[in-house]
Design a protein around this motif. Structure first.
Motif, PDB file in Angstrom:
ATOM      1  N   PHE A  39     112.564  16.040 -39.153  1.00  0.00           N
ATOM      2  CA  PHE A  39     112.068  16.658 -40.369  1.00  0.00           C
ATOM      3  C   PHE A  39     111.375  15.549 -41.199  1.00  0.00           C
ATOM      4  N   PHE A  40     110.105  15.851 -41.673  1.00  0.00           N
ATOM      5  CA  PHE A  40     109.503  15.046 -42.650  1.00  0.00           C
ATOM      6  C   PHE A  40     110.285  15.665 -44.195  1.00  0.00           C
ATOM      7  N   GLY A  41     110.489  14.604 -44.896  1.00  0.00           N
ATOM      8  CA  GLY A  41     111.029  15.086 -46.460  1.00  0.00           C
ATOM      9  C   GLY A  41     111.795  13.918 -47.167  1.00  0.00           C
ATOM     10  N   GLU A  42     111.397  13.884 -48.128  1.00  0.00           N
ATOM     11  CA  GLU A  42     112.051  12.885 -49.084  1.00  0.00           C
ATOM     12  C   GLU A  42     113.768  13.289 -49.228  1.00  0.00           C
ATOM     13  N   ALA A  43     114.714  12.101 -49.177  1.00  0.00           N
ATOM     14  CA  ALA A  43     116.177  12.510 -48.977  1.00  0.00           C
ATOM     15  C   ALA A  43     116.566  13.367 -50.194  1.00  0.00           C
ATOM     16  N   ALA A 103     116.019  17.246 -49.368  1.00  0.00           N
ATOM     17  CA  ALA A 103     116.418  17.645 -48.074  1.00  0.00           C
ATOM     18  C   ALA A 103     117.283  18.768 -48.312  1.00  0.00           C
ATOM     19  N   ALA A 104     117.357  19.709 -47.601  1.00  0.00           N
ATOM     20  CA  ALA A 104     118.184  21.079 -47.678  1.00  0.00           C
ATOM     21  C   ALA A 104     119.609  20.569 -47.134  1.00  0.00           C
ATOM     22  N   LEU A 105     120.624  20.795 -47.674  1.00  0.00           N
ATOM     23  CA  LEU A 105     121.918  19.973 -47.390  1.00  0.00           C
ATOM     24  C   LEU A 105     122.351  20.442 -45.863  1.00  0.00           C
ATOM     25  N   ASN A 119     122.942  17.736 -43.261  1.00  0.00           N
ATOM     26  CA  ASN A 119     124.195  17.549 -42.490  1.00  0.00           C
ATOM     27  C   ASN A 119     124.200  17.648 -41.003  1.00  0.00           C
ATOM     28  N   ALA A 120     123.234  18.557 -40.444  1.00  0.00           N
ATOM     29  CA  ALA A 120     123.226  18.886 -39.132  1.00  0.00           C
ATOM     30  C   ALA A 120     122.415  17.392 -38.574  1.00  0.00           C
ATOM     31  N   MET A 121     121.706  17.045 -39.177  1.00  0.00           N
ATOM     32  CA  MET A 121     121.032  15.688 -38.672  1.00  0.00           C
ATOM     33  C   MET A 121     122.065  14.696 -38.329  1.00  0.00           C
ATOM     34  N   LEU A 122     123.161  14.571 -39.399  1.00  0.00           N
ATOM     35  CA  LEU A 122     123.955  13.465 -39.241  1.00  0.00           C
ATOM     36  C   LEU A 122     125.025  13.718 -38.251  1.00  0.00           C
ATOM     37  N   SER A 182     114.095   9.461 -44.211  1.00  0.00           N
ATOM     38  CA  SER A 182     115.300   8.410 -44.531  1.00  0.00           C
ATOM     39  C   SER A 182     116.328   9.047 -43.760  1.00  0.00           C
ATOM     40  N   TYR A 183     116.435  10.445 -43.479  1.00  0.00           N
ATOM     41  CA  TYR A 183     117.567  10.926 -42.812  1.00  0.00           C
ATOM     42  C   TYR A 183     117.443  10.513 -41.125  1.00  0.00           C
ATOM     43  N   TYR A 184     116.216  10.777 -40.858  1.00  0.00           N
ATOM     44  CA  TYR A 184     115.959  10.712 -39.557  1.00  0.00           C
ATOM     45  C   TYR A 184     115.865   9.083 -39.031  1.00  0.00           C
ATOM     46  N   GLY A 185     115.210   8.415 -39.676  1.00  0.00           N
ATOM     47  CA  GLY A 185     115.072   6.836 -39.356  1.00  0.00           C
ATOM     48  C   GLY A 185     116.692   6.142 -39.497  1.00  0.00           C
TER      49      GLY A 185
END
Ligand SMILES: NC(=O)c1ccc[n+]([C@@H]2O[C@H](COP(=O)([O-])OP(=O)(O)OC[C@H]3O[C@@H](n4cnc5c(N)ncnc54)[C@H](OP(=O)(O)O)[C@@H]3O)[C@@H](O)[C@H]2O)c1
Length: 276
Positions: free
Chosen positions: A102-106, A109-111, A115-118, A160-163
Motif C-alpha cells: 500500500f502507498f501511504g505515509e507511516a 497508516a491504518a493500524l 500490523n498485517a504487513m509486519l 515506509s512499512y512496505y520498503g
C-alpha cells in the motif's frame, strides 16, 4: 482439499510456496511443478487455491497440496508448519512469497493494515524459516527463497512499512544464508522490481501502461530468474537488467535525491506537504 492423492514426494523434493494463487507466487509454483517438484500451495482463498493446485497437477503431473492460511496472523507460521506435519509431508524448498502493498505515509497508516504487513512480511517469513529450516539443517539439504523487493535497496517515503519490511527480509536472508550455508542449506533472496501483478491497485498504479512501456516485468520472467538463482545457490537475484542498474545506482545516491525523485514522480500518489 488436495488436488491429487497424497503420494511420497519425488527425489526432487517438495516445494512449499506461499501466496501461490497469483502473480509471482503462481509463476514460481508453476515453474517448480514443471521441474517435477511436488507442491504445497498456501493462500487465503480456498477456491482459487484448489483451482491452482488442480491446474498445476493437470499440467505437470505433480501432487499439489493446498493449505488455506491467513499468514498475516501471529500464529500463522506455527499453524502452517503443523498442517504440513499433519499431512506427513516434509519441505525441501521453502518459498516465502506472500505479500501485499500500500502507498501511504507511516503516520496515516491504518493500524490493522500496518500490523498485517509486519506480520506477513516480517514475523511469518522469519518463523517459517525457523520452523522449516530446522529439519533442513538436520537433513543437511534444502533451499529457502525469500521474496523481498527492489525497494529494500533504499528508503523511500510513502512506502515506509512496505520498503522497511522488505529491507528486513533482505537482511534476514543474508544472515540466515551464512548460518545455514555451512550445513548445505541454500538461502536466496529474490528482489524483484516493478512486476505486473495484482499487487498494485490499478486505480493507483497504471499497471497496463507501465507494462506496455516495458517498465514492469512479467511475473513469469521474475519467477524464472528467481528459481535459476535459487538452484545456482546464489545469495541474491534482482531480475532484469534495468532493475539491476536501478538498484545499484540508487544505492549510490544521497537520500535527498531519493526523496526528491519520489516527491516529483507524477505517476505515483502525491506525498503531503505541510501548509505554508
Ligand atoms: N509486483 C511487484 O512489482 C513486486 C515487486 C517487488 C516485490 N514483490 C513481492 O512479490 C511477492 C508476490 O507479490 P505479487 O506481485 O505476485 O502480487 P500478488 O499477485 O498480489 O500476490 C500476492 C500473494 O500474496 C498472498 N497473500 C497476501 N496476503 C496474504 C495473507 N494474509 N495470507 C496468505 N497469503 C497472502 C496473496 O494470496 P491471496 O490471494 O490468498 O491473498 C497472493 O497470492 C510479494 O511479497 C511482493 O511484495 C512484488
Amino acid at each position: 482439499m488436495d488436488a491429487a492423492p497424497s503420494t511420497p514426494g519425488p527425489a526432487l523434493g517438495i516445494a512449499l510456496v506461499t501466496g501461490a494463487c497469483s502473480g509471482i507466487g503462481r509463476a514460481l509454483a508453476e515453474q517448480l511443478g514443471a521441474r517435477g517438484h511436488d507442491l504445497i500451495l498456501v493462500s487465503q482463498r480456498p477456491a482459487e487455491l484448489a483451482q491452482t493446485a488442480a491446474a498445476i497437477t493437470a499440467r505437470h503431473g505433480v501432487s499439489a497440496h493446498d493449505v488455506v492460511c491467513d499468514l498475516a496472523r501471529p500464529q500463522a507460521a506455527e499453524e502452517l508448519f503443523a498442517a504440513v506435519h499433519a499431512r506427513g509431508l516434509s519441505v525441501d524448498i521453502l518459498v516465502s512469497n506472500a505479500g501485499f502493498f500500500f502507498f501511504g505515509e507511516a503516520v496515516d497508516a491504518a493500524l490493522p493494515q500496518a500490523n498485517a504487513m509486519l506480520q506477513l512480511h516480517v514475523v511469518t517469513p522469519s518463523l517459517l524459516c525457523t520452523l522449516f529450516g530446522r529439519p533442513m539443517r538436520a537433513r543437511r539439504r534444502g533451499h529457502i527463497l525469500l521474496v523481498s523487493s527492489i525497494s529494500a535497496f533504499r528508503d523511500v517515503p510513502s512506502i515506509s512499512y512496505y520498503g522497511s519490511s522488505k529491507k528486513y527480509l533482505r537482511g534476514f536472508a543474508a544472515s540466515l544464508r551464512s548460518e545455514l550455508g555451512v550445513y548445505g542449506v541454500n538461502v536466496t533472496c529474490l528482489t524483484p522490481g516493478a512486476t505486473a501483478t495484482a499487487l498494485y491497485d490499478p486505480n493507483v498504479v497504471p499497471v497496463d501502461l507501465a507494462t506496455r512501456l516495458g517498465v514492469m516485468m512479467d511475473a513469469k520472467e521474475v519467477a524464472a530468474a528467481g528459481l535459476q538463482a535459487l538452484f545456482e545457490r546464489r545469495a541474491e537475484c534482482i531480475p532484469g537488467r534495468m532493475n539491476r542498474l536501478l538498484a545499484h545506482t540508487a544505492a549510490l545516491l544521497p537520500q535527498a535525491v531519493i526523496d526528491a525523485a519520489r516527491r516529483h514522480a507524477p505517476w505515483l500518489p502525491p506525498i503531503k506537504q505541510p501548509p505554508r
